[in-house]
Design a protein around this motif. Structure first.
Motif, PDB file in Angstrom:
ATOM      1  N   ARG A  72      51.265  22.619  40.675  1.00  0.00           N
ATOM      2  CA  ARG A  72      49.839  23.395  42.146  1.00  0.00           C
ATOM      3  C   ARG A  72      51.046  24.394  42.810  1.00  0.00           C
ATOM      4  NH1 ARG A  72      45.387  22.263  42.150  1.00  0.00           N
ATOM      5  NH2 ARG A  72      45.111  22.567  44.356  1.00  0.00           N
ATOM      6  N   LEU A 125      51.791  27.511  41.135  1.00  0.00           N
ATOM      7  CA  LEU A 125      50.590  28.611  41.004  1.00  0.00           C
ATOM      8  C   LEU A 125      50.544  28.743  42.810  1.00  0.00           C
ATOM      9  CD1 LEU A 125      49.191  26.459  38.117  1.00  0.00           C
ATOM     10  CD2 LEU A 125      49.640  28.643  37.914  1.00  0.00           C
ATOM     11  N   SER A 126      51.072  28.920  43.593  1.00  0.00           N
ATOM     12  CA  SER A 126      50.519  29.421  44.163  1.00  0.00           C
ATOM     13  C   SER A 126      49.125  28.380  45.155  1.00  0.00           C
ATOM     14  CB  SER A 126      50.844  30.239  44.707  1.00  0.00           C
ATOM     15  OG  SER A 126      50.411  30.764  46.146  1.00  0.00           O
ATOM     16  N   LEU A 127      48.434  27.333  44.630  1.00  0.00           N
ATOM     17  CA  LEU A 127      47.910  26.990  45.372  1.00  0.00           C
ATOM     18  C   LEU A 127      47.935  25.824  45.830  1.00  0.00           C
ATOM     19  CD1 LEU A 127      46.274  26.342  41.063  1.00  0.00           C
ATOM     20  CD2 LEU A 127      44.922  28.254  42.812  1.00  0.00           C
ATOM     21  N   LEU A 128      49.278  25.042  46.078  1.00  0.00           N
ATOM     22  CA  LEU A 128      49.352  24.512  47.284  1.00  0.00           C
ATOM     23  C   LEU A 128      51.008  24.622  48.073  1.00  0.00           C
ATOM     24  CD1 LEU A 128      48.642  21.298  47.609  1.00  0.00           C
ATOM     25  CD2 LEU A 128      50.081  20.783  46.381  1.00  0.00           C
ATOM     26  N   ARG A 175      48.031  38.423  45.060  1.00  0.00           N
ATOM     27  CA  ARG A 175      46.501  38.713  44.506  1.00  0.00           C
ATOM     28  C   ARG A 175      46.995  39.475  43.177  1.00  0.00           C
ATOM     29  NH1 ARG A 175      42.730  38.922  49.133  1.00  0.00           N
ATOM     30  NH2 ARG A 175      41.908  41.024  48.797  1.00  0.00           N
ATOM     31  N   ARG A 218      50.056  37.635  41.339  1.00  0.00           N
ATOM     32  CA  ARG A 218      50.010  36.035  40.718  1.00  0.00           C
ATOM     33  C   ARG A 218      49.402  36.150  39.527  1.00  0.00           C
ATOM     34  NH1 ARG A 218      46.047  33.078  44.179  1.00  0.00           N
ATOM     35  NH2 ARG A 218      47.032  31.293  44.038  1.00  0.00           N
ATOM     36  N   LEU A 219      48.811  37.547  39.447  1.00  0.00           N
ATOM     37  CA  LEU A 219      48.265  37.635  37.613  1.00  0.00           C
ATOM     38  C   LEU A 219      49.661  37.255  36.911  1.00  0.00           C
ATOM     39  CD1 LEU A 219      46.178  40.674  38.080  1.00  0.00           C
ATOM     40  CD2 LEU A 219      45.035  38.428  37.519  1.00  0.00           C
ATOM     41  N   GLN A 255      49.938  32.569  34.829  1.00  0.00           N
ATOM     42  CA  GLN A 255      48.469  32.200  35.033  1.00  0.00           C
ATOM     43  C   GLN A 255      48.275  30.056  34.261  1.00  0.00           C
ATOM     44  OE1 GLN A 255      45.028  33.537  35.411  1.00  0.00           O
ATOM     45  NE2 GLN A 255      46.441  34.510  36.429  1.00  0.00           N
ATOM     46  N   PRO A 256      47.296  29.844  34.503  1.00  0.00           N
ATOM     47  CA  PRO A 256      47.792  27.959  34.482  1.00  0.00           C
ATOM     48  C   PRO A 256      46.678  27.921  33.124  1.00  0.00           C
ATOM     49  CG  PRO A 256      45.701  29.024  36.201  1.00  0.00           C
ATOM     50  CD  PRO A 256      46.186  29.953  35.849  1.00  0.00           C
ATOM     51  N   PHE A 258      44.331  24.451  32.132  1.00  0.00           N
ATOM     52  CA  PHE A 258      44.572  22.823  33.358  1.00  0.00           C
ATOM     53  C   PHE A 258      44.221  22.025  31.867  1.00  0.00           C
ATOM     54  CE2 PHE A 258      43.407  25.533  36.367  1.00  0.00           C
ATOM     55  CZ  PHE A 258      44.243  25.407  37.438  1.00  0.00           C
ATOM     56  N   GLN A 259      44.656  20.372  32.528  1.00  0.00           N
ATOM     57  CA  GLN A 259      45.030  19.924  31.534  1.00  0.00           C
ATOM     58  C   GLN A 259      43.263  19.200  30.473  1.00  0.00           C
ATOM     59  OE1 GLN A 259      45.972  15.675  33.204  1.00  0.00           O
ATOM     60  NE2 GLN A 259      44.493  14.676  31.655  1.00  0.00           N
ATOM     61  N   SER A 271      37.778  23.681  33.378  1.00  0.00           N
ATOM     62  CA  SER A 271      38.089  24.612  33.652  1.00  0.00           C
ATOM     63  C   SER A 271      37.585  25.837  33.848  1.00  0.00           C
ATOM     64  CB  SER A 271      39.089  24.192  32.282  1.00  0.00           C
ATOM     65  OG  SER A 271      39.921  23.810  32.102  1.00  0.00           O
ATOM     66  N   ALA A 308      38.622  37.358  33.490  1.00  0.00           N
ATOM     67  CA  ALA A 308      39.811  37.705  34.058  1.00  0.00           C
ATOM     68  C   ALA A 308      40.536  38.855  33.295  1.00  0.00           C
ATOM     69  CB  ALA A 308      39.963  36.313  33.077  1.00  0.00           C
ATOM     70  N   GLN A 337      40.795  41.578  36.073  1.00  0.00           N
ATOM     71  CA  GLN A 337      41.861  41.091  37.121  1.00  0.00           C
ATOM     72  C   GLN A 337      43.153  41.709  36.713  1.00  0.00           C
ATOM     73  OE1 GLN A 337      40.387  40.914  39.593  1.00  0.00           O
ATOM     74  NE2 GLN A 337      38.701  40.081  39.289  1.00  0.00           N
ATOM     75  N   ASP A 392      39.013  22.750  38.427  1.00  0.00           N
ATOM     76  CA  ASP A 392      39.924  23.288  37.608  1.00  0.00           C
ATOM     77  C   ASP A 392      39.248  24.537  37.532  1.00  0.00           C
ATOM     78  OD1 ASP A 392      41.388  20.842  37.550  1.00  0.00           O
ATOM     79  OD2 ASP A 392      41.759  21.225  35.562  1.00  0.00           O
ATOM     80  N   TYR A 393      38.396  25.015  37.621  1.00  0.00           N
ATOM     81  CA  TYR A 393      37.811  26.399  37.584  1.00  0.00           C
ATOM     82  C   TYR A 393      37.951  27.283  38.371  1.00  0.00           C
ATOM     83  CZ  TYR A 393      32.859  25.339  38.532  1.00  0.00           C
ATOM     84  OH  TYR A 393      31.981  24.359  39.360  1.00  0.00           O
ATOM     85  N   ARG A 437      40.918  31.576  41.512  1.00  0.00           N
ATOM     86  CA  ARG A 437      41.803  31.768  42.805  1.00  0.00           C
ATOM     87  C   ARG A 437      43.402  32.270  41.128  1.00  0.00           C
ATOM     88  NH1 ARG A 437      43.531  26.924  46.080  1.00  0.00           N
ATOM     89  NH2 ARG A 437      44.660  28.042  46.842  1.00  0.00           N
ATOM     90  N   CYS A 438      43.757  32.080  40.991  1.00  0.00           N
ATOM     91  CA  CYS A 438      44.848  32.215  39.839  1.00  0.00           C
ATOM     92  C   CYS A 438      44.908  34.129  39.511  1.00  0.00           C
ATOM     93  CB  CYS A 438      45.331  31.631  38.831  1.00  0.00           C
ATOM     94  SG  CYS A 438      46.765  29.979  39.068  1.00  0.00           S
ATOM     95  N   MET A 439      43.550  34.088  39.099  1.00  0.00           N
ATOM     96  CA  MET A 439      43.359  35.402  38.728  1.00  0.00           C
ATOM     97  C   MET A 439      42.993  36.248  39.590  1.00  0.00           C
ATOM     98  SD  MET A 439      39.681  35.102  36.490  1.00  0.00           S
ATOM     99  CE  MET A 439      39.550  33.578  35.894  1.00  0.00           C
ATOM    100  N   GLY A 440      43.723  36.119  41.210  1.00  0.00           N
ATOM    101  CA  GLY A 440      43.513  37.291  42.347  1.00  0.00           C
ATOM    102  C   GLY A 440      42.042  37.079  42.815  1.00  0.00           C
TER     103      GLY A 440
END
Ligand SMILES: Nc1ncnc2c1ncn2[C@@H]1O[C@H](COP(=O)(O)OP(=O)(O)OP(=O)(O)O)[C@@H](O)[C@H]1O
Ligand SMILES: [Mg+2]
Lengths: 299, 326, 274
Positions: A67, A70-73, A96, A99-100, A103-104, A106-107, A112, A126, A129, C166-167, C172-175
């Motif tokens: 995280r 991914l710059s989520l935290l 913004r 970071r493209l 890409q993540p 998830f579990q 998701s 997606a 962007q 998660d979504y 966020r990861c898509m900017g």
């Protein structure tokens, strides 16, 4: 064994890393509980086209590292560089767009996707962007669906997440991650949400992507066998710290740390057979196509 | 613990301060002259208005005005009621006592009955009794309490003529001693019955929920496994633990209880806060209205504070986790 | 959402309360046509008991009570819907910002909502309306200003739950900018409990408006249920019809919205779905 190994060694030293994590730490403060250091001074890097696995038992801080990457935290201290630029020093706007490249996946495939968006709507979001604007987004969406073997794509594109199976959803998650044409995919336990039969398929898919598109992977897993199948290097985490890292085979065959030995023993006890190799040649999981390091170097 | 009390106390003081400020702001949103809000619409001598202007610094800046206002309130000076011809604070406090005569027995009764009902209901989760009780408590929460009061008056006072409809004592009879007490009791029956129903609704609702939660907790399952009868389980373990949230309900709903009492009083002409409230609305006696708001809000804050502390004493987890159940 | 609605309408309570609400709306909309009597028209027949001419009797000024009740249905629905709408908008906005931004903003907004929740709503509403004067719009504003904390708290909790899914991280990861994620991904998936609460708020608003009118804080040019009850208070000994019908109307309406809100909340709560 030694030839590909040296080749990879060169990659990791010569090429500029896609992702470099330098000394990051994170402490969680929950009200009433003691401060908890989930990640402690972790450094690692991922080079173009390379797959690095983070392994460790539950709660060892793997997801927290992901995280932060991914710059989520935001880490309490340390730096994260994406293609040589510090994520923490970027303006929100720059972050913004940059970071493209990362890409993540998830579990839990059921969380998701926004349940209110159709497959098309999620993919479109997606794709829209992406750095290269697509004149025909629909065509691109169909192409992505085919790439992750949701075929024929026309059958899937109008569905809603709850109309897909868990495995299909995880494929869709990979398709979405591919949409902005990233250089790196950070996958947090992408296989543990799926059952055994599907795991092999998804593993296969990831291997193909890595080989064909030269995408680097940071793969988080607690399963040593998965790490062995996909990763050239592994990072072993325990209690928020890296206890061991190195070439996958080396770590697997002669683990230095008792903790790593225990992790290995845990899987090997259950399943002493070779990993569920998706590709017909048993050598290929540990030794990916020779072209890969070369490609990486030239990039 | 001491830290927790200090923290809650500090927050309570902040809230009270905020309430005073809100009150101040309200006196300034009145269209026209702010003295109207400080004096009321009642005709008063011009000299008094001038004095108010001076005392509250109405010709000075807003912060200065706030300062004067705070000083007045801090000295317990909530203004003067020209309608009642006395200072607001003692006027309200005297009436508050009369309201408590109505509220306390009703609250007590509602708590006891409410918990008993909730226990019965919780033991038969999913039964029709349970559904019925849920509906009943919802009905209790939906009925306009003043209308319920009117219905009671029309039935028991007008139709049947069993009980007095208005007031706290018979005006013409000059009872003393026991006779006075019995007379008061007769007058108390209808209004307190009315708000007991009002309180019952909320007590049942909350007690039932907490009781249901309790029944699924480990210690209850253990007690059952040990072979205690269902009755023993409920009485020994559940009831005792479920009383805490019931107390909490009452403590945290003091404002709601007060509202019920005020509206009931207006129908029965009970001479408490409610009666004062209505006549002040009628005469536009703003000092009294804002005084009632100030005191009621402060009482609510105090009740919340006490409940917080009680809660924390009984259940130490509260201190570390959430401060107050939403 | 759809399975939730289906669940809601297999629940008898949901059906009945929904039907009552519909009926009420019908009375407010079609009532004046079906029963074309001017609710404001005075007559010499004051405080007349129910009869063929005046099915629910007349009040102290000789006005027809049934026509007044229809007028009151309009007022109650108008107040209930507007106040619930305003409350929900304010509450969801505040809750969204608090839950999504988090940190100090969240702490400050939650403290503020706690402050508003501590204040005795009814007494404060009376004080404000006395000071600024009566009027439906004012009453609606006062209700919204005093009720948003409930919605804000509910919305905040739900926003917090959804925004760590998660979504949202994927977006966020898509900017995608934060505010677009908030309204595109988070709010649509977090709004349901706030909507169920809106029904309860409607009930509270109708009750509060009736209480204010009962205390004489309604503007003189409207007729509402609470106002009829206020008149009734003076004639408890002689004109039972004034009190019985309008009080019953308030009771049934408020109960229906309360039940509807409960049924909605139940239907939306996956844990209660059996
Ligand atoms: N937001 C948070 N607040 C508080 N503590 C957290 C938070 N996120 C993670 N933790 C704690 O940090 C530690 C590491 O969590 P993390 O999710 O990174 O572990 P993990 O290695 O991914 O485990 P798993 O294999 O179970 O996914 C855990 O003890 C967890 O409880
Ligand atoms: Mg994890």
């Amino acid at each position: 064994m030694s030839a590909p190994e040296t080749a990879r060694e060169e990659t990791s030293q010569a090429g500029k890393p896609v992702l470099e994590i330098r000394n990051i730490s994170k402490t969680f403060h929950l009200p009433g509980a003691e401060a908890f250091k989930a990640v402690d001074d972790v450094s690692l890097s991922v080079h173009p086209g390379e797959c690095v696995a983070i392994v460790g038992e539950s709660g060892s801080g793997k997801s927290t590292v992901a995280r932060m990457a991914l710059s989520l935290l935001r880490p309490d201290s340390g730096q994260v560089f994406l293609e040589g630029r510090s994520l923490l020093d970027m303006s929100p706007r720059e972050l913004r767009t940059r970071r493209l490249a990362m890409q993540p996946v998830f579990q839990d495939p059921s969380a998701s996707f926004n349940p209110r968006r159709s497959v098309w709507s999620s993919l479109r979001q997606a794709i829209a962007q992406g750095t290269t604007p697509e004149p025909d987004m629909r065509a691109r969406a169909l192409e992505l669906l085919s790439q992750v073997e949701l075929r024929p794509p026309e059958n899937y594109v109008e569905r809603y997440p709850h109309e897909l199976s868990g495995g299909q959803r995880q494929r869709l998650a990979i398709a979405r991650a591919l949409a902005p044409r990233p250089r790196l995919i950070i996958a947090d336990e992408p296989l543990s949400g799926a059952d055994v039969s599907i795991r092999a398929q998804i593993l296969n898919l990831l291997l193909d992507l890595q080989a064909q598109q030269n995408i680097a992977f940071l793969l988080i897993t607690h399963d040593m066998l998965v790490a062995r199948a996909l990763a050239q290097r592994v990072v072993v985490m325990h209690h928020g710290r890296i206890v061991e890292q190195g070439e996958t085979e080396q770590v697997m065959q002669s683990p230095r740390e008792a903790y790593t030995q225990r992790l290995l023993a845990a899987v090997l006890d259950v399943d002493l057979a070779p990993p569920p190799t998706p590709t017909p040649t048993p050598a290929s999981p540990s030794a990916p196509p020779d072209s890969l390091p070369n490609k990486a170097r030239s990039a | 613990m001491r830290y927790y009390i200090a923290q809650r106390l500090f927050w309570s003081v902040v809230i009270v301060f905020g309430i005073v400020v809100v009150n101040f702001v309200l006196t300034r949103i009145v269209p026209g002259d702010p003295t109207t809000a400080l004096v009321g619409e009642f005709p008063v001598p011009q000299a008094y208005i001038d004095q108010i202007r001076h005392d509250f610094g109405l010709d000075q800046s807003i912060p200065a005005q706030l300062y004067y206002y705070l000083v007045h309130v801090a000295q317990g000076d909530l203004g003067f009621s020209f309608v009642g011809r006395q200072n607001v604070l003692p006027l309200i406090l005297r009436r508050a006592g009369v309201t408590l005569i109505l509220m306390l027995p009703s609250l007590t009764l509602a708590s006891i009955i409410g918990v008993l009902i909730a226990v019965r209901a919780a033991r038969r989760a999913g039964s029709s009794l349970n559904t019925f009780l849920t509906a009943l408590s919802l009905a209790g929460a939906s009925v306009p309490v003043f209308w319920l009061a009117q219905m009671l008056v029309m039935l028991f006072a007008v139709r049947l003529g069993w009980l007095p409809a208005q007031g706290m004592v018979s005006v013409r009879a000059n009872y003393t001693g026991l006779a006075y007490f019995l007379d008061l009791l007769r007058h108390l029956i209808l209004p307190s019955f009315c708000i007991t129903i009002f309180y019952l609704a909320i007590v049942v609702r909350v007690a039932r929920t907490s009781m249901l939660e309790m029944l699924h907790q480990d210690f209850v399952l253990t007690a059952r496994a040990k072979g205690l009868s269902e009755n023993q389980v409920v009485v020994r373990h559940v009831l005792r633990n479920a009383l805490i949230p019931v107390i909490t309900v009452i403590g945290y709903n003091f404002g709601y209880s007060l509202t019920g009492a005020i509206l009931t009083e207006t129908v029965f002409a009970w001479p408490g806060i409610g009666g004062l409230f209505v006549s002040s609305i009628h005469y536009q006696d703003f000092p009294v209205l804002s005084g009632i708001f100030l005191l009621a809000a402060t009482a609510v804050v105090a009740a919340n504070f006490i409940t917080d502390i009680l809660y924390a004493v009984v259940d130490p987890r509260v201190r570390v986790a959430t401060l107050k159940p939403a | 959402m759809y399975p939730a609605l289906r669940r809601m309408f297999t629940n008898p309570v949901g059906i009945v309360s929904g039907a009552v609400v519909l009926l009420l709306a019908l009375a407010a909309v079609a009532g004046p046509t079906l029963y074309p009597v001017d609710p404001f028209a005075l007559s010499v027949e004051v405080n007349a008991a129910p009869s063929w001419l005046h099915p629910l009797g007349t009040d102290d000024l000789g006005r027809d009570v049934l026509a007044g009740m229809i007028e009151g249905a309009k007022i109650s629905l108008f107040v209930g819907i507007s106040a619930a709408l305003a409350t929900t908008v304010i509450g969801v906005l505040v809750g969204a910002v608090a839950g999504y931004v988090g940190g100090r903003v969240d702490a400050a907004l939650m403290r503020l909502s706690e402050f508003f929740q501590v204040m005795p709503t009814f007494i404060l509403a009376v004080l404000i309306v006395s000071l600024i004067g009566p009027g439906l719009t004012r009453v609606i504003i006062v209700i919204a200003v005093l009720s948003w904390p409930q919605t804000a708290r509910v919305a905040r909790g739900e926003i917090m739950r959804v925004s760590q899914l998660d979504y949202v991280d994927a977006a966020r990861c898509m900017g995608i900018p934060g505010w677009r994620i908030l309204y595109g991904e988070v709010i649509p998936n977090a709004i349901a409990p706030a909507l169920a609460l809106a029904s309860l708020i409607m009930a509270q608003a109708i009750l509060l408006e009736a209480s204010l009118s009962f205390l004489g804080l309604a503007s003189p040019d409207i007729i509402s249920w609470g106002r009829i009850l206020s008149v009734a208070q003076q004639y408890l000994f002689t004109a039972w019809w004034l009190s019985v019908f309008s009080g019953m109307a308030i009771f049934i309406t408020v109960l229906a919205f309360n039940l509807l809100g409960d049924a909605l909340a139940d239907a939306l709560n996956p844990r209660h779905a059996h």
